[in-house]
Design an enzyme around this catalytic site. Structure first.
Site, short mmCIF file in Angstrom:
data_model
loop_
_atom_site.label_atom_id
_atom_site.label_comp_id
_atom_site.label_asym_id
_atom_site.label_seq_id
_atom_site.Cartn_x
_atom_site.Cartn_y
_atom_site.Cartn_z
N ARG A 20 0.81 -1.22 0.00
CA ARG A 20 0.00 0.00 0.00
C ARG A 20 0.85 1.27 0.00
O ARG A 20 0.34 2.36 -0.29
CB ARG A 20 -0.95 0.00 1.20
CG ARG A 20 -2.18 -0.88 0.99
CD ARG A 20 -3.10 -0.85 2.18
NE ARG A 20 -2.59 -1.70 3.27
CZ ARG A 20 -3.16 -1.80 4.46
NH1 ARG A 20 -4.26 -1.10 4.72
NH2 ARG A 20 -2.66 -2.60 5.38
N LYS A 27 8.80 -0.96 3.13
CA LYS A 27 7.87 -0.22 3.98
C LYS A 27 8.50 0.26 5.27
O LYS A 27 8.35 1.42 5.67
CB LYS A 27 6.65 -1.12 4.29
CG LYS A 27 5.68 -0.54 5.29
CD LYS A 27 4.59 -1.54 5.62
CE LYS A 27 3.66 -1.03 6.69
NZ LYS A 27 2.61 -2.01 7.04
N TYR A 107 6.85 -4.67 16.09
CA TYR A 107 6.66 -4.62 14.64
C TYR A 107 7.41 -3.42 14.06
O TYR A 107 7.54 -2.37 14.72
CB TYR A 107 5.16 -4.53 14.29
CG TYR A 107 4.43 -5.77 14.75
CD1 TYR A 107 4.25 -6.84 13.90
CD2 TYR A 107 3.97 -5.87 16.06
CE1 TYR A 107 3.61 -8.00 14.33
CE2 TYR A 107 3.34 -7.02 16.51
CZ TYR A 107 3.16 -8.09 15.63
OH TYR A 107 2.56 -9.22 16.06
N ASN A 176 -6.71 -6.21 19.71
CA ASN A 176 -5.38 -6.79 19.83
C ASN A 176 -4.37 -5.94 19.05
O ASN A 176 -4.52 -5.74 17.85
CB ASN A 176 -5.39 -8.22 19.28
CG ASN A 176 -4.00 -8.83 19.19
OD1 ASN A 176 -3.15 -8.54 20.01
ND2 ASN A 176 -3.80 -9.68 18.20
N LYS A 357 31.85 26.53 1.51
CA LYS A 357 31.93 25.09 1.27
C LYS A 357 33.34 24.63 1.60
O LYS A 357 34.31 25.17 1.07
CB LYS A 357 31.58 24.77 -0.18
CG LYS A 357 31.41 23.27 -0.50
CD LYS A 357 32.69 22.56 -0.87
CE LYS A 357 33.28 23.07 -2.15
NZ LYS A 357 34.50 22.26 -2.56
N ALA A 386 32.17 42.55 -0.05
CA ALA A 386 31.01 42.11 -0.80
C ALA A 386 31.40 41.66 -2.20
O ALA A 386 32.24 42.27 -2.86
CB ALA A 386 30.00 43.25 -0.89
#
Length: 482
Positions: A20, A27, A107, A176, A357, A386
């Site tokens: 799904r 998943k 789970y 449950n 960087k 600048a």
């Protein structure tokens, strides 16, 4: 060995495909609040001090196992998905020879289950001396869940799946969760589970009848908040789980002394640490292994990933930091970008539209506007004007530049790497520096200015028709020169 001091082994069932989700990603690896779903179950098991944690993998096993690699995590493969009972046995086989222990089943797709809840479940299981305890919840409408049917004394007699339930049983609100804590006989009993059902699968729920056949009562421990066992089966479920965890995380930070000006708009992953008196403005996103010290202010809509911020740092609005280190008392932004490998010393100023960087900026460096600083080391108290660019790439290789302390770099300068600029050197504005600059020297690297009187009138006058058609303001200027 008594019931209360027995070790705990945890088996996490994470072998399913999760069709799904409609995804190539397994998943259980879909992230929720900074961790793959299955990693939340592992975190819970580790928080309980489990002796062994076994993750049962199947679909996408290699990717799941690579993601969860840790010294205290084992794996068991379920090569065929033949039901929860079969998956449990695959996990139990990895525990053979470990000795007696309580066994907890979790789970990989229930990220909301709190470690505190699991601790209370285990404590109750041991205090009651029960062989099997089922974690249950209660909902006004428990559609889709197996119902808990209790006996007169409150023990659990059976679990009825919805498709097999009578109308009266469907009206039962207690469901449950699929989470169980069992004594050490569980693997032996699980081998008796059969697949004599319509699906031909081995169901872990059949353990209840097997324990009862041994004369052992089965108890239920009921959740205070049924949302804790909500599974995320599709993208909608992921979003719901994310929202719940986000509120939990944000609430915990606020209780610990963090100010969130608009908690609903702030995203803080579970892996982030925040000190006291941190202020987080609206829209901020904090990811990965980010560490924020005391007294930091994070400006609106900043995105910070796996970065370390020292005490008293200010990150102004719309700044992006990734794998960066910012020293105490520094300020960054607005609209600044610190890329991986950026290391700022104390009291550094990085202003608007400055990008760094793999750059090391020592204490007191100032780069206020519109600069690119890549693959560079800059000494203390240097001023970067600048528009300055460290041109680190020659089209094939990156090169490094070293700038000393107390250097003044004029506006719109380009340092063509690899370069060395000595302490206290000056670089004139507009220079393209292609040679090293000695300590204390002035570098001027720009062409000599020439002024040609009347040039514009002669140039544009030769294109009068085009100018009159497309640039009427310039045509008016030319007319005034005549």
């Amino acid at each position: 060995m008594t019931q209360t001091n027995r070790p705990l082994d945890v088996i996490i069932l994470a072998a399913g495909q999760g069709t799904r989700m409609k995804s190539t990603l397994p998943k259980v690896l879909h992230p929720v609040a900074g961790r793959p779903m299955v990693a939340w179950a592992v975190k819970g098991a580790q928080g309980l001090g489990a002796r062994n944690v076994v993750v049962v993998t199947g679909h996408g096993a290699e990717r799941v196992e690579a993601t969860l690699q840790a010294p205290d995590v084992r794996f068991a493969r379920q090569h065929q998905q033949l039901g929860t009972g079969h998956a449990f046995l695959c996990g139990a086989e990895a525990l053979e020879g470990e000795g007696e222990a309580d066994v907890l089943v979790l789970y990989g797709d229930t990220p909301l289950l709190r470690t505190e809840t699991l601790g209370a479940l285990i404590a109750d299981h041991r205090a009651q001396g029960t062989a099997l305890t089922i974690l249950t919840g209660e909902l006004p409408d428990a559609t889709g869940y197996g119902r808990i049917i209790r006996g007169p004394s409150g023990e659990v007699e059976r679990i009825v799946e919805e498709k097999a339930a009578t109308p009266e049983e469907r009206a039962v609100r207690e469901f449950n969760s699929g989470v169980y804590v069992m004594d050490s006989r569980a693997p032996e009993l699980a081998r008796r589970i059969t697949n004599e059902n319509a699906a031909g699968e081995y169901y872990l729920t059949d353990l209840l009848a097997l324990y009862r056949a041994e004369g052992d009562p089965v108890r239920a421990f009921q959740l205070a908040d049924a949302d804790e066992v909500m599974g995320a089966n599709d993208r909608t479920g992921l979003a719901e789980a994310e929202a719940i965890l986000r509120r939990r995380i944000n609430t915990a930070h606020m209780k610990a002394g963090v100010t969130l000006q608009d908690p609903e708009s702030v995203r803080i992953e579970d892996t982030v640490t925040l000190g006291r008196d941190v202020t987080v403005e609206p829209g901020v996103i904090l990811r990965g292994a980010t560490q924020v010290a005391d007294g930091v202010t994070l400006g609106a809509y900043s995105v910070i990933t796996s970065s370390v911020l020292g005490a008293g740092v200010t990150v102004k609005a719309h700044s992006v930091l990734e794998e960066a280190y910012v020293g105490a008392g520094s300020d960054v932004g607005p609209f600044a970008r610190l890329r991986p490998g950026s290391v700022l010393g104390e009291g550094v100023h990085i202003g608007n539209f400055v990008e760094t960087k793999n750059a090391q900026l020592s204490a007191g460096v100032k780069a206020g506007h519109l600069a690119y600083l890549g693959d560079v080391e800059i000494g203390a108290e240097t001023n970067v004007g600048a528009g300055t660019i460290v041109a680190n790439f020659d089209g094939v290789n990156k090169h490094r530049t070293q700038v000393g302390a107390g250097v003044f770099i004029g506006s719109n300068s380009t340092l063509i790497a690899p370069r060395v600029v000595g302490d206290a050197a000056f670089i004139a504005a507009g220079s393209a520096v292609h040679e090293d600059v000695p300590e204390g020297a002035l570098a001027v690297a720009r062409g000599k200015q020439r002024v040609l009187e009347g040039w514009s009138r002669r140039y544009w006058g030769g294109m009068r028709e085009k100018v009159e058609r497309k640039l009427p303001w310039l045509a008016g200027w030319l007319a005034r020169q005549e």
